[in-house]
Design a protein around this motif. Structure first.
Motif, PDB file in Angstrom:
ATOM      1  N   ILE A   1       0.830  -1.203   0.000  1.00 47.13           N
ATOM      2  CA  ILE A   1       0.000   0.000   0.000  1.00 47.13           C
ATOM      3  C   ILE A   1       0.863   1.251   0.000  1.00 47.13           C
ATOM      4  N   THR A   2       1.863   1.300   0.890  1.00 48.98           N
ATOM      5  CA  THR A   2       2.721   2.482   0.941  1.00 48.98           C
ATOM      6  C   THR A   2       3.523   2.634  -0.344  1.00 48.98           C
ATOM      7  N   GLY A   3       4.001   1.510  -0.888  1.00 45.49           N
ATOM      8  CA  GLY A   3       4.765   1.569  -2.130  1.00 45.49           C
ATOM      9  C   GLY A   3       3.914   2.015  -3.305  1.00 45.49           C
ATOM     10  N   MET A   4       2.650   1.619  -3.325  1.00 46.15           N
ATOM     11  CA  MET A   4       1.775   2.014  -4.416  1.00 46.15           C
ATOM     12  C   MET A   4       1.593   3.525  -4.446  1.00 46.15           C
ATOM     13  N   PHE A   5       1.323   4.128  -3.290  1.00 44.95           N
ATOM     14  CA  PHE A   5       1.107   5.571  -3.248  1.00 44.95           C
ATOM     15  C   PHE A   5       2.419   6.352  -3.330  1.00 44.95           C
ATOM     16  N   ARG A   6       3.537   5.695  -3.006  1.00 43.10           N
ATOM     17  CA  ARG A   6       4.818   6.370  -3.092  1.00 43.10           C
ATOM     18  C   ARG A   6       5.371   6.349  -4.515  1.00 43.10           C
ATOM     19  N   ASN A   7       5.178   5.250  -5.215  1.00 50.45           N
ATOM     20  CA  ASN A   7       5.771   5.094  -6.544  1.00 50.45           C
ATOM     21  C   ASN A   7       4.826   5.426  -7.689  1.00 50.45           C
TER      22      ASN A   7
ATOM     23  N   TRP B   1      -3.299   9.177  -6.224  1.00 48.62           N
ATOM     24  CA  TRP B   1      -4.313  10.185  -5.924  1.00 48.62           C
ATOM     25  C   TRP B   1      -4.779  10.880  -7.205  1.00 48.62           C
ATOM     26  N   GLN B   2      -3.867  11.044  -8.148  1.00 48.62           N
ATOM     27  CA  GLN B   2      -4.253  11.638  -9.433  1.00 48.62           C
ATOM     28  C   GLN B   2      -5.184  10.697 -10.204  1.00 48.62           C
ATOM     29  N   TYR B   3      -4.865   9.407 -10.195  1.00 49.15           N
ATOM     30  CA  TYR B   3      -5.729   8.433 -10.853  1.00 49.15           C
ATOM     31  C   TYR B   3      -7.097   8.376 -10.163  1.00 49.15           C
ATOM     32  N   PHE B   4      -7.076   8.465  -8.845  1.00 47.01           N
ATOM     33  CA  PHE B   4      -8.332   8.473  -8.094  1.00 47.01           C
ATOM     34  C   PHE B   4      -9.176   9.694  -8.477  1.00 47.01           C
ATOM     35  N   GLY B   5      -8.520  10.854  -8.589  1.00 48.78           N
ATOM     36  CA  GLY B   5      -9.229  12.070  -8.992  1.00 48.78           C
ATOM     37  C   GLY B   5      -9.802  11.960 -10.392  1.00 48.78           C
ATOM     38  N   ASN B   6      -9.023  11.363 -11.313  1.00 50.42           N
ATOM     39  CA  ASN B   6      -9.518  11.177 -12.678  1.00 50.42           C
ATOM     40  C   ASN B   6     -10.766  10.284 -12.692  1.00 50.42           C
ATOM     41  N   SER B   7     -10.710   9.183 -11.953  1.00 45.88           N
ATOM     42  CA  SER B   7     -11.863   8.284 -11.885  1.00 45.88           C
ATOM     43  C   SER B   7     -13.069   8.977 -11.261  1.00 45.88           C
ATOM     44  N   LEU B   8     -12.820   9.794 -10.246  1.00 46.51           N
ATOM     45  CA  LEU B   8     -13.916  10.493  -9.576  1.00 46.51           C
ATOM     46  C   LEU B   8     -14.584  11.487 -10.520  1.00 46.51           C
ATOM     47  N   VAL B   9     -13.776  12.240 -11.258  1.00 48.24           N
ATOM     48  CA  VAL B   9     -14.320  13.223 -12.206  1.00 48.24           C
ATOM     49  C   VAL B   9     -15.133  12.533 -13.300  1.00 48.24           C
ATOM     50  N   VAL B  10     -14.568  11.468 -13.863  1.00 48.17           N
ATOM     51  CA  VAL B  10     -15.248  10.748 -14.939  1.00 48.17           C
ATOM     52  C   VAL B  10     -16.539  10.112 -14.438  1.00 48.17           C
TER      53      VAL B  10
ATOM     54  N   ASN C   1       3.605  -8.079 -10.886  1.00 51.64           N
ATOM     55  CA  ASN C   1       3.612  -7.910  -9.437  1.00 51.64           C
ATOM     56  C   ASN C   1       2.181  -8.111  -8.926  1.00 51.64           C
ATOM     57  N   TYR C   2       1.819  -9.375  -8.668  1.00 51.98           N
ATOM     58  CA  TYR C   2       0.449  -9.698  -8.290  1.00 51.98           C
ATOM     59  C   TYR C   2       0.030  -9.092  -6.957  1.00 51.98           C
ATOM     60  N   PRO C   3       0.854  -9.146  -5.906  1.00 49.32           N
ATOM     61  CA  PRO C   3       0.434  -8.500  -4.651  1.00 49.32           C
ATOM     62  C   PRO C   3       0.156  -7.010  -4.827  1.00 49.32           C
ATOM     63  N   MET C   4       0.993  -6.316  -5.611  1.00 52.19           N
ATOM     64  CA  MET C   4       0.772  -4.899  -5.833  1.00 52.19           C
ATOM     65  C   MET C   4      -0.496  -4.662  -6.652  1.00 52.19           C
ATOM     66  N   MET C   5      -0.735  -5.513  -7.650  1.00 55.54           N
ATOM     67  CA  MET C   5      -1.931  -5.373  -8.482  1.00 55.54           C
ATOM     68  C   MET C   5      -3.189  -5.610  -7.650  1.00 55.54           C
ATOM     69  N   LEU C   6      -3.164  -6.637  -6.804  1.00 56.10           N
ATOM     70  CA  LEU C   6      -4.324  -6.924  -5.972  1.00 56.10           C
ATOM     71  C   LEU C   6      -4.522  -5.853  -4.902  1.00 56.10           C
ATOM     72  N   THR C   7      -3.444  -5.221  -4.471  1.00 56.02           N
ATOM     73  CA  THR C   7      -3.570  -4.077  -3.573  1.00 56.02           C
ATOM     74  C   THR C   7      -4.311  -2.945  -4.267  1.00 56.02           C
ATOM     75  N   GLY C   8      -3.982  -2.728  -5.547  1.00 53.99           N
ATOM     76  CA  GLY C   8      -4.698  -1.723  -6.327  1.00 53.99           C
ATOM     77  C   GLY C   8      -6.169  -2.060  -6.476  1.00 53.99           C
ATOM     78  N   VAL C   9      -6.468  -3.345  -6.661  1.00 55.02           N
ATOM     79  CA  VAL C   9      -7.867  -3.785  -6.745  1.00 55.02           C
ATOM     80  C   VAL C   9      -8.593  -3.474  -5.446  1.00 55.02           C
ATOM     81  N   LEU C  10      -7.940  -3.731  -4.313  1.00 53.41           N
ATOM     82  CA  LEU C  10      -8.540  -3.463  -3.004  1.00 53.41           C
ATOM     83  C   LEU C  10      -8.792  -1.968  -2.821  1.00 53.41           C
ATOM     84  N   VAL C  11      -7.795  -1.161  -3.159  1.00 48.07           N
ATOM     85  CA  VAL C  11      -7.935   0.295  -3.027  1.00 48.07           C
ATOM     86  C   VAL C  11      -9.042   0.811  -3.932  1.00 48.07           C
ATOM     87  N   THR C  12      -9.158   0.250  -5.130  1.00 53.80           N
ATOM     88  CA  THR C  12     -10.191   0.681  -6.067  1.00 53.80           C
ATOM     89  C   THR C  12     -11.578   0.265  -5.610  1.00 53.80           C
ATOM     90  N   ALA C  13     -11.673  -0.898  -4.968  1.00 57.09           N
ATOM     91  CA  ALA C  13     -12.984  -1.425  -4.582  1.00 57.09           C
ATOM     92  C   ALA C  13     -13.541  -0.774  -3.324  1.00 57.09           C
TER      93      ALA C  13
END
Length: 271
Positions: free
Chosen positions: A52-58, A62-71, A234-246
Motif C-alpha cells: 500500500i505504501t509503495g503504491m502511493f509512493r511510486n 491520488w491523481q488516478y483516483f481524482g480522474n476516476s472520480l471526475v469521470v 507484481n500480483y500482490p501490488m496489483m491486488l492491492t490496487g484492486v482493493l484500493v479501487t474497490a
C-alpha cells in the motif's frame, strides 16, 4: 422443508463465490511476493503494509483516483439528467410514438459494446476528444444511455398518472410536472439507477483503454494495468490496487443500500 434448506444452500454457495475472492484480494494485499506464491490463501506471514505504501509512493494514485472520480460523477450526472427526461417523455407520449422511441433505446442494449469501438475511436479522433477526460465522460454517458433509459422508463411508468393529469389540468407545464412532481416521486428510482451506474463507470476498463493514452489522465482500473509487465507481474501490488479501487464502491453501496433496495421495489405496491 427440503425446498427451504435447498434455498439456503444456494445462498450459501453464492455467498462463498463472492466472499472467497474478496478474502483472497484482501490477504494478498498484505503479503510479500514470495509469501503470495508459496501460500496464496493463507493469512499474511509476515503482515506487511509495503504494498500500500509503495503504491502511493511510486505511483500518482491520488491523481488516478481524482480522474476516476471526475469521470464517474460527470458521467452519472449527465446520465441521470438526460435519461430521466427521456424516460419521462416516453411515458408521457405513450402510444406508438413512445413505444418506438423506447424500442430504439432498447435496441442499443442488443448491440455489443465491442462492435462500436472502432466507430467511437474514429469519431472521437475526428472531434478532438481522444485522450480527454471530457470526451471520455461524453462517450461513457452515450454508451450507458440505453441502460439508464430502460431502467428509468420502467420506474416512470409506475408513477401515479392521476397526479400528473391533475397538475396538467391546473395549468402546469410539462417541465414543471417533470421537475416538481415526477423527479421527487422517482427519487428512490434515481438513487437505484445512480448506484448501478456509479459501479459500472468506476470499474470500466474498456472505454478508458480505448480513449486515454496519457499517463496523467489514466483512471484507476486502467492504472492497475501498469503493474503487469511483459515477463513479470507484481500480483500482490496489483491486488492491492484492486482493493484500493474497490473500497470506495463498497462504502458507497453500503451507504446507498437503503435507497437502492427502495428503488428496486418502487411501484411494487400501488396505493
Amino acid at each position: 422443508m427440503f425446498l427451504k434448506w435447498f434455498n439456503r444452500l444456494i445462498l450459501l454457495v453464492y455467498a462463498l463465490l463472492i466472499l472467497v475472492p474478496l478474502y483472497f484480494v484482501f490477504v494478498s494485499s498484505f503479503k510479500t511476493s514470495s509469501n503470495f506464491f508459496t501460500s496464496p490463501f493463507s493469512w499474511p506471514d509476515p503482515f506487511t503494509w509495503d504494498n500500500i505504501t509503495g503504491m502511493f509512493r511510486n505511483q500518482p494514485m491520488w491523481q488516478y483516483f481524482g480522474n476516476s472520480l471526475v469521470v464517474t460523477l460527470g458521467t452519472v450526472a449527465i446520465e441521470l439528467l438526460l435519461s430521466s427526461m427521456i424516460a419521462y417523455a416516453i411515458v408521457r407520449w405513450g402510444g406508438s410514438v413512445g413505444k418506438i422511441v423506447f424500442a430504439l433505446f432498447v435496441a442499443g442494449l442488443i448491440v455489443p459494446s465491442q462492435v462500436s469501438m472502432l466507430p467511437i475511436y474514429s469519431l472521437t479522433r475526428t472531434l478532438g476528444w481522444s485522450d480527454s477526460l471530457t470526451g471520455l465522460i461524453v462517450v461513457s454517458a452515450a454508451m450507458l444511455m440505453p441502460v439508464s433509459v430502460f431502467m428509468l422508463t420502467g420506474f416512470m411508468r409506475m408513477l401515479n398518472s392521476e397526479i400528473l393529469e391533475a397538475g396538467s389540468m391546473d395549468g402546469a407545464s410539462e417541465w414543471r410536472l417533470y421537475t416538481r412532481i415526477a423527479l421527487p416521486l422517482a427519487t428512490p428510482s434515481l438513487a437505484a439507477t445512480a448506484t448501478f451506474l456509479l459501479v459500472m463507470v468506476w470499474n470500466d476498463l474498456l472505454i478508458p483503454m480505448l480513449m486515454l493514452s496519457s499517463k496523467s489522465k489514466l483512471t484507476l482500473p486502467l492504472a492497475l494495468m501498469q503493474f503487469r509487465g511483459e515477463y513479470v507481474t507484481n500480483y500482490p501490488m496489483m491486488l492491492t490496487g484492486v482493493l484500493v479501487t474497490a473500497i470506495p464502491m463498497i462504502a458507497l453501496f453500503l451507504l446507498l443500500q437503503r435507497y437502492f433496495v427502495a428503488g428496486l421495489t418502487a411501484g411494487s405496491l400501488k396505493g
